[in-house]
Design a protein around this motif. Structure first.
Motif, PDB file in Angstrom:
ATOM      1  N   TYR A  43       0.842  -1.187   0.000  1.00  0.00           N
ATOM      2  CA  TYR A  43       0.000   0.000   0.000  1.00  0.00           C
ATOM      3  C   TYR A  43       0.886   1.248   0.000  1.00  0.00           C
ATOM      4  CZ  TYR A  43      -3.317   3.368   2.168  1.00  0.00           C
ATOM      5  OH  TYR A  43      -4.092   4.460   2.476  1.00  0.00           O
ATOM      6  N   MET A  44       1.907   1.226   0.851  1.00  0.00           N
ATOM      7  CA  MET A  44       2.845   2.342   0.946  1.00  0.00           C
ATOM      8  C   MET A  44       3.678   2.493  -0.327  1.00  0.00           C
ATOM      9  SD  MET A  44       6.401   2.705   1.544  1.00  0.00           S
ATOM     10  CE  MET A  44       6.866   1.244   2.457  1.00  0.00           C
ATOM     11  N   LEU A  45       4.134   1.374  -0.901  1.00  0.00           N
ATOM     12  CA  LEU A  45       4.928   1.428  -2.127  1.00  0.00           C
ATOM     13  C   LEU A  45       4.133   2.041  -3.282  1.00  0.00           C
ATOM     14  CD1 LEU A  45       6.765  -2.030  -2.168  1.00  0.00           C
ATOM     15  CD2 LEU A  45       7.803   0.222  -1.855  1.00  0.00           C
ATOM     16  N   GLY A  46       2.879   1.647  -3.409  1.00  0.00           N
ATOM     17  CA  GLY A  46       2.046   2.211  -4.456  1.00  0.00           C
ATOM     18  C   GLY A  46       1.872   3.708  -4.290  1.00  0.00           C
ATOM     19  N   THR A  47       1.671   4.143  -3.045  1.00  0.00           N
ATOM     20  CA  THR A  47       1.514   5.573  -2.779  1.00  0.00           C
ATOM     21  C   THR A  47       2.790   6.330  -3.109  1.00  0.00           C
ATOM     22  OG1 THR A  47       0.025   4.972  -0.961  1.00  0.00           O
ATOM     23  CG2 THR A  47       0.762   7.247  -1.055  1.00  0.00           C
ATOM     24  N   PHE A  48       3.929   5.797  -2.696  1.00  0.00           N
ATOM     25  CA  PHE A  48       5.201   6.454  -2.996  1.00  0.00           C
ATOM     26  C   PHE A  48       5.477   6.456  -4.500  1.00  0.00           C
ATOM     27  CE2 PHE A  48       6.503   6.807   1.379  1.00  0.00           C
ATOM     28  CZ  PHE A  48       7.437   7.832   1.345  1.00  0.00           C
ATOM     29  N   GLY A  49       5.116   5.361  -5.177  1.00  0.00           N
ATOM     30  CA  GLY A  49       5.304   5.319  -6.622  1.00  0.00           C
ATOM     31  C   GLY A  49       4.502   6.396  -7.319  1.00  0.00           C
ATOM     32  N   GLY A  50       3.246   6.580  -6.897  1.00  0.00           N
ATOM     33  CA  GLY A  50       2.418   7.627  -7.467  1.00  0.00           C
ATOM     34  C   GLY A  50       2.933   9.021  -7.130  1.00  0.00           C
ATOM     35  N   PHE A 121       1.139  14.901  -1.053  1.00  0.00           N
ATOM     36  CA  PHE A 121       0.564  14.369  -2.291  1.00  0.00           C
ATOM     37  C   PHE A 121      -0.355  15.440  -2.860  1.00  0.00           C
ATOM     38  CE2 PHE A 121      -1.702  11.754  -5.238  1.00  0.00           C
ATOM     39  CZ  PHE A 121      -0.856  10.688  -5.522  1.00  0.00           C
ATOM     40  N   SER A 122       0.035  15.987  -3.992  1.00  0.00           N
ATOM     41  CA  SER A 122      -0.598  17.212  -4.478  1.00  0.00           C
ATOM     42  C   SER A 122      -1.704  17.012  -5.504  1.00  0.00           C
ATOM     43  CB  SER A 122       0.474  18.120  -5.107  1.00  0.00           C
ATOM     44  OG  SER A 122       1.155  17.444  -6.156  1.00  0.00           O
ATOM     45  N   GLU A 123      -1.904  15.789  -5.971  1.00  0.00           N
ATOM     46  CA  GLU A 123      -2.889  15.569  -7.042  1.00  0.00           C
ATOM     47  C   GLU A 123      -4.136  14.861  -6.511  1.00  0.00           C
ATOM     48  OE1 GLU A 123      -2.830  16.613 -10.175  1.00  0.00           O
ATOM     49  OE2 GLU A 123      -0.942  17.655  -9.855  1.00  0.00           O
ATOM     50  N   GLY A 124      -5.069  14.667  -7.397  1.00  0.00           N
ATOM     51  CA  GLY A 124      -6.318  14.007  -7.032  1.00  0.00           C
ATOM     52  C   GLY A 124      -7.507  14.911  -7.280  1.00  0.00           C
ATOM     53  N   TYR A 125      -8.677  14.400  -6.955  1.00  0.00           N
ATOM     54  CA  TYR A 125      -9.922  15.127  -7.217  1.00  0.00           C
ATOM     55  C   TYR A 125     -10.589  15.434  -5.881  1.00  0.00           C
ATOM     56  CZ  TYR A 125      -8.822  12.814 -11.595  1.00  0.00           C
ATOM     57  OH  TYR A 125      -8.162  12.346 -12.712  1.00  0.00           O
ATOM     58  N   THR A 206      -6.196   6.585  -2.106  1.00  0.00           N
ATOM     59  CA  THR A 206      -6.413   7.232  -0.826  1.00  0.00           C
ATOM     60  C   THR A 206      -5.491   8.426  -0.603  1.00  0.00           C
ATOM     61  OG1 THR A 206      -6.809   4.987  -0.024  1.00  0.00           O
ATOM     62  CG2 THR A 206      -6.804   6.708   1.616  1.00  0.00           C
ATOM     63  N   ALA A 207      -4.376   8.485  -1.312  1.00  0.00           N
ATOM     64  CA  ALA A 207      -3.364   9.518  -1.078  1.00  0.00           C
ATOM     65  C   ALA A 207      -3.911  10.946  -1.153  1.00  0.00           C
ATOM     66  CB  ALA A 207      -2.199   9.333  -2.054  1.00  0.00           C
ATOM     67  N   PRO A 208      -4.753  11.291  -2.137  1.00  0.00           N
ATOM     68  CA  PRO A 208      -5.275  12.668  -2.156  1.00  0.00           C
ATOM     69  C   PRO A 208      -6.132  13.006  -0.938  1.00  0.00           C
ATOM     70  CG  PRO A 208      -5.547  11.626  -4.305  1.00  0.00           C
ATOM     71  CD  PRO A 208      -5.137  10.547  -3.342  1.00  0.00           C
ATOM     72  N   VAL A 209      -6.744  11.988  -0.326  1.00  0.00           N
ATOM     73  CA  VAL A 209      -7.561  12.216   0.865  1.00  0.00           C
ATOM     74  C   VAL A 209      -6.674  12.336   2.093  1.00  0.00           C
ATOM     75  CG1 VAL A 209      -9.405  11.288   2.322  1.00  0.00           C
ATOM     76  CG2 VAL A 209      -9.502  10.999  -0.162  1.00  0.00           C
ATOM     77  N   ASN A 210      -5.673  11.444   2.192  1.00  0.00           N
ATOM     78  CA  ASN A 210      -4.755  11.481   3.335  1.00  0.00           C
ATOM     79  C   ASN A 210      -3.770  12.640   3.255  1.00  0.00           C
ATOM     80  OD1 ASN A 210      -5.917   9.169   4.390  1.00  0.00           O
ATOM     81  ND2 ASN A 210      -4.447   7.791   3.423  1.00  0.00           N
ATOM     82  N   VAL A 211      -3.426  13.058   2.044  1.00  0.00           N
ATOM     83  CA  VAL A 211      -2.512  14.170   1.755  1.00  0.00           C
ATOM     84  C   VAL A 211      -1.059  13.820   2.054  1.00  0.00           C
ATOM     85  CG1 VAL A 211      -1.915  16.575   2.192  1.00  0.00           C
ATOM     86  CG2 VAL A 211      -4.328  15.880   2.156  1.00  0.00           C
ATOM     87  N   SER A 212      -0.776  13.252   3.238  1.00  0.00           N
ATOM     88  CA  SER A 212       0.597  12.965   3.645  1.00  0.00           C
ATOM     89  C   SER A 212       1.041  11.587   3.195  1.00  0.00           C
ATOM     90  CB  SER A 212       0.736  13.064   5.168  1.00  0.00           C
ATOM     91  OG  SER A 212       0.438  14.371   5.609  1.00  0.00           O
TER      92      SER A 212
END
Length: 289
Positions: A43-50, A121-125, A206-212
């Motif tokens: 889960y963390m690797l995917g977030t960091f990759g994005g 994490f700066s992107e998302g909707y 989830t990254a755009p919601v969590n932000v960090s």
């Protein structure tokens, strides 16, 4: 009433995140009979990759999702060949030690590569959509919709594709599959890569919601996934979906009524109660896939 509806919507969104992560872990358990304690690290690797794809390469968010999942899948394939193949038929204690070791390696590798500080994490909707006076972020609606698509796709895959039927067979009887010529190792690797890719997919969603974004973010996801797969019946995909929704809605109401600091305790309390009251889960563990 507005508060009630808002908490339910937020709970379904959170439950959708948990469901996508947990279904990967429960599928891996189904074929390996082993709990992957490193699941949160994917889960963390995917977030960091994005995050890296957006920050360093400047790609748009949808492309970052593809890159994050692809990188995680490649790493999972290597770990699957080096570690998870050897867990076939091994004692449960071996899988616990092995996956905990993988968790430490992955987590510390990311911290060494990118540092231990929090990333943005700066992107998302994140723009809200209003239904009357109730607002919900577009990203949360996207998560709910994609969760439904993921489970519909998994249902179709395990029922109508060759690899899906092989996964179901291996989850029921590994030895019989080996006797009739099914390549158990290939099925295990395919299931492991699919399950970890779903965890990565959930992380980027989830990254755009969590932000960090930070190196140890996978730990809490692993420990929230455990009560879900226990409640859903170990290896039961449909039960996992229902259990994830129950936990997500429960967390949402606890956070709304008592504060965010109590939200994470819901999963641990649920796990303790399930182990004491119904250790085999709310749904049959025999109804895998």
């Amino acid at each position: 009433m507005e508060f009630l509806i808002e908490q339910i919507l937020n709970g379904i969104s959170t439950g959708s995140v948990y469901a996508i992560v947990a279904v990967g872990m429960t599928m891996i358990f189904g074929v390996l009979r082993a709990i992957n304690f490193a699941h949160g690290e994917y889960y963390m690797l995917g977030t960091f990759g994005g995050w890296y794809a957006i920050s360093a390469l400047g790609v748009p968010y949808p492309v970052a999702i593809v890159i994050g999942v692809a990188v995680t899948a490649a790493i999972a394939f290597v770990i699957g060949r080096l570690v998870m193949e050897r867990m076939i038929g091994a004692a449960p204690e071996a899988s616990v030690v092995a996956t905990l070791g993988v968790s430490l390696v992955l987590q510390n590798s990311v911290i060494l590569a990118f540092g231990g500080s929090y990333k943005f994490f700066s992107e998302g909707y994140i723009e809200p959509v209003f239904f009357g006076d109730i607002g919900i972020a577009q990203q949360r609606l996207l998560i709910i919709g994609l969760c439904i698509l993921v489970f519909a796709g998994l249902e179709w895959m395990v029922s109508h594709t060759r690899i899906g039927k092989a996964m179901r067979a291996v989850s029921q009887n590994t030895e019989a599959c080996a006797v009739v010529g099914i390549d158990v190792r290939t099925v295990v690797i395919a299931t492991f890569v699919l399950g970890t890719s779903l965890a990565a997919f959930s992380g980027i969603l989830t990254a755009p919601v969590n932000v960090s974004v930070y190196g140890s973010m996978g730990e809490i996801i692993t420990f929230k996934t455990l009560p879900i797969i226990v409640m859903g019946g170990l290896g039961n995909v449909r039960g996992t979906f229902i259990a994830a929704m129950i936990l997500g809605i429960a967390e949402s109401f606890v956070a709304g009524q008592f504060g965010l600091q109590y939200r994470d305790s819901v999963g641990f309390v649920t796990l303790i109660l399930m182990l004491l009251w119904r250790p085999h889960g709310l749904f049959s563990s025999h109804a895998r896939f």
